[in-house]
Design an enzyme around this catalytic site. Sequence first.
Site, PDB file in Angstrom:
ATOM      1  N   GLU A 105      49.339 -66.046  64.936  1.00  0.00           N
ATOM      2  CA  GLU A 105      49.157 -67.005  66.055  1.00  0.00           C
ATOM      3  C   GLU A 105      49.427 -68.523  65.736  1.00  0.00           C
ATOM      4  O   GLU A 105      49.243 -68.837  64.595  1.00  0.00           O
ATOM      5  CB  GLU A 105      47.416 -66.762  66.354  1.00  0.00           C
ATOM      6  CG  GLU A 105      47.075 -67.527  67.649  1.00  0.00           C
ATOM      7  CD  GLU A 105      45.388 -67.295  68.070  1.00  0.00           C
ATOM      8  OE1 GLU A 105      44.911 -66.183  67.847  1.00  0.00           O
ATOM      9  OE2 GLU A 105      45.113 -68.389  68.242  1.00  0.00           O
ATOM     10  N   ASP A 107      48.928 -72.115  67.596  1.00  0.00           N
ATOM     11  CA  ASP A 107      47.973 -72.654  68.356  1.00  0.00           C
ATOM     12  C   ASP A 107      48.189 -74.319  68.647  1.00  0.00           C
ATOM     13  O   ASP A 107      47.992 -75.142  67.747  1.00  0.00           O
ATOM     14  CB  ASP A 107      46.418 -72.655  68.140  1.00  0.00           C
ATOM     15  CG  ASP A 107      46.130 -71.210  67.915  1.00  0.00           C
ATOM     16  OD1 ASP A 107      45.930 -70.494  69.006  1.00  0.00           O
ATOM     17  OD2 ASP A 107      45.099 -71.006  66.933  1.00  0.00           O
ATOM     18  N   GLU A 109      45.424 -76.325  70.724  1.00  0.00           N
ATOM     19  CA  GLU A 109      44.001 -76.395  71.488  1.00  0.00           C
ATOM     20  C   GLU A 109      43.696 -77.811  71.795  1.00  0.00           C
ATOM     21  O   GLU A 109      43.325 -78.660  70.716  1.00  0.00           O
ATOM     22  CB  GLU A 109      42.885 -75.780  70.647  1.00  0.00           C
ATOM     23  CG  GLU A 109      43.241 -74.064  70.709  1.00  0.00           C
ATOM     24  CD  GLU A 109      42.282 -73.491  69.937  1.00  0.00           C
ATOM     25  OE1 GLU A 109      41.587 -72.504  69.983  1.00  0.00           O
ATOM     26  OE2 GLU A 109      41.669 -74.029  68.846  1.00  0.00           O
TER      27      GLU A 109
END
Length: 293
Positions: A105, A107, A109
Site C-alpha cells: 500500500e 498512501d 492521507e
Amino acid sequence: MHFTKMKLASFVVVVYALGLAINGASGDIAFDDIYEVVWGGDHVSFLNERRDAQLWMDPAYGAGFGSKLNYGSGFIHMRIKLPDKDSAGVVTAFYLTSNSSKHDEVDFEFLGNREGKPITLQTNVFAQGIGDREQRTLLWFDPTADFHTYKILWNLYQIVFYVDEIPIRVYKNKVDIGVPYPNQPMSVQASLWNGEDWATDGGQTKTNWSNSPFIAHFQGFHFGACSLPKTAVDVEPCYQNISNYWWNRSKYWKLSGKEQRQFEEVRQKYLNYDYCDDKNRHPTLPPECQFNK
Ligand SMILES: *[C@@H]1O[C@H](CO)[C@@H](O)[C@H](O)[C@H]1NC(C)=O
Ligand SMILES: *[C@@H]1O[C@H](CO)[C@@H](O)[C@H](O)[C@H]1NC(C)=O
Ligand SMILES: *[C@@H]1O[C@H](CO)[C@@H](O)[C@H](O)[C@H]1NC(C)=O
Ligand SMILES: *[C@@H]1O[C@H](CO)[C@@H](O)[C@H](O)[C@H]1NC(C)=O
C-alpha cells in the site's frame, strides 16, 4: 478536448485488446473510464460530465471509489480539493493498495483539522503487509481552497510522493539489501471517512458533526500506468515490454538535482514527523531510512 478524449478512448481500446492498457498521459477523462464507486454510493456525486467526483461524509457514513483495473507500475495522480472549514477527524485518502493478505500500500492521507489549524498530510508505505512507515508533512498552501495535484511515481527503482511538482517523500527500492518493496498489482483508491479516533491530535479532537456533510472534490482522472486484470497476482507482465512505459525511463530512476533540492527543502521546512527519527518506536532504525533522505 473532445478530440483528445476520442483519441484516447480508441487507443485504450486497442491496447486493452493486447491484455494490457496504458492510460494516456494527457486529456481530461470521465470518472467511469478508470474508476467505479466501491462503497457509499449514495454519498457520491458528479459534476462536469462526470469529470469531477465529490465524496460526502455525514454521521451515517462516507464513501470511496477505486480503479476498475490493477496496475504494476506507473505515475498515478489525482487533483483533490479537501473539505473546508472545520474538518477535524475527517480523513481524505488517495492511495494504491493490493488486494492480498500480505498487502502492499502507498498512501496519501489528509488529516483534517479545526478551522484555521493546518491540515496534515500523512504518507505511508506498506510492503508485504508491514506498514509503520508514517511521515507527516504540513502543506505550504491551503489544500481546501483549491485543487492541487497529488502524485505517486512507482517503478522498479523508487516510489516518490509529489505534491504538485514537488517531491515530498522518496522510498527507494533496496530489495537487494533486504528492504521490502511494493511489488504486487495495486489498484488506485480514494475515500472520505471518519478518523476521529486517531486523525487529529492523536484522536483527542473529534469530528464536529454540526459542519457535516463534509465534501472532498476529485478530478483529473487520467494517469499513465501499466494495467493488469484484477485477477493478476504478479506485476511481471508490466516489465515485459518496457519501452512503452515512460515512467520506467532512467529520468525516473532517481530525483533530478532540482527535485533533490526541493525535496530537502520540504523536509527541512514542512516535515513534522518521520518514523525514521522516532527512536521510541524504532530503537533500531529500519534499514531503508538511510537511503530515503
Ligand atoms: C479481492 O480478492 C478477493 C479474492 O481473493 C475477491 O473476492 C475480491 O472481489 C477482490 N476485491 C477487489 C476489490 O478486487
Ligand atoms: C462545532 O461547529 C459549530 C458550528 O460551526 C460551532 O458553533 C461549535 O462551536 C463547534 N464545536 C466545537 C467543539 O468546535
Ligand atoms: C511492444 O512495444 C512496441 C513499441 O511500442 C510495439 O511495437 C510492440 O508491438 C509491443 N509488443 C507487445 C507484445 O505488446
Ligand atoms: C524498466 O524496468 C525493467 C525492470 O522491470 C528494467 O529491466 C529496465 O531496464 C527498465 N527500462 C527502462 C528503460 O527504464
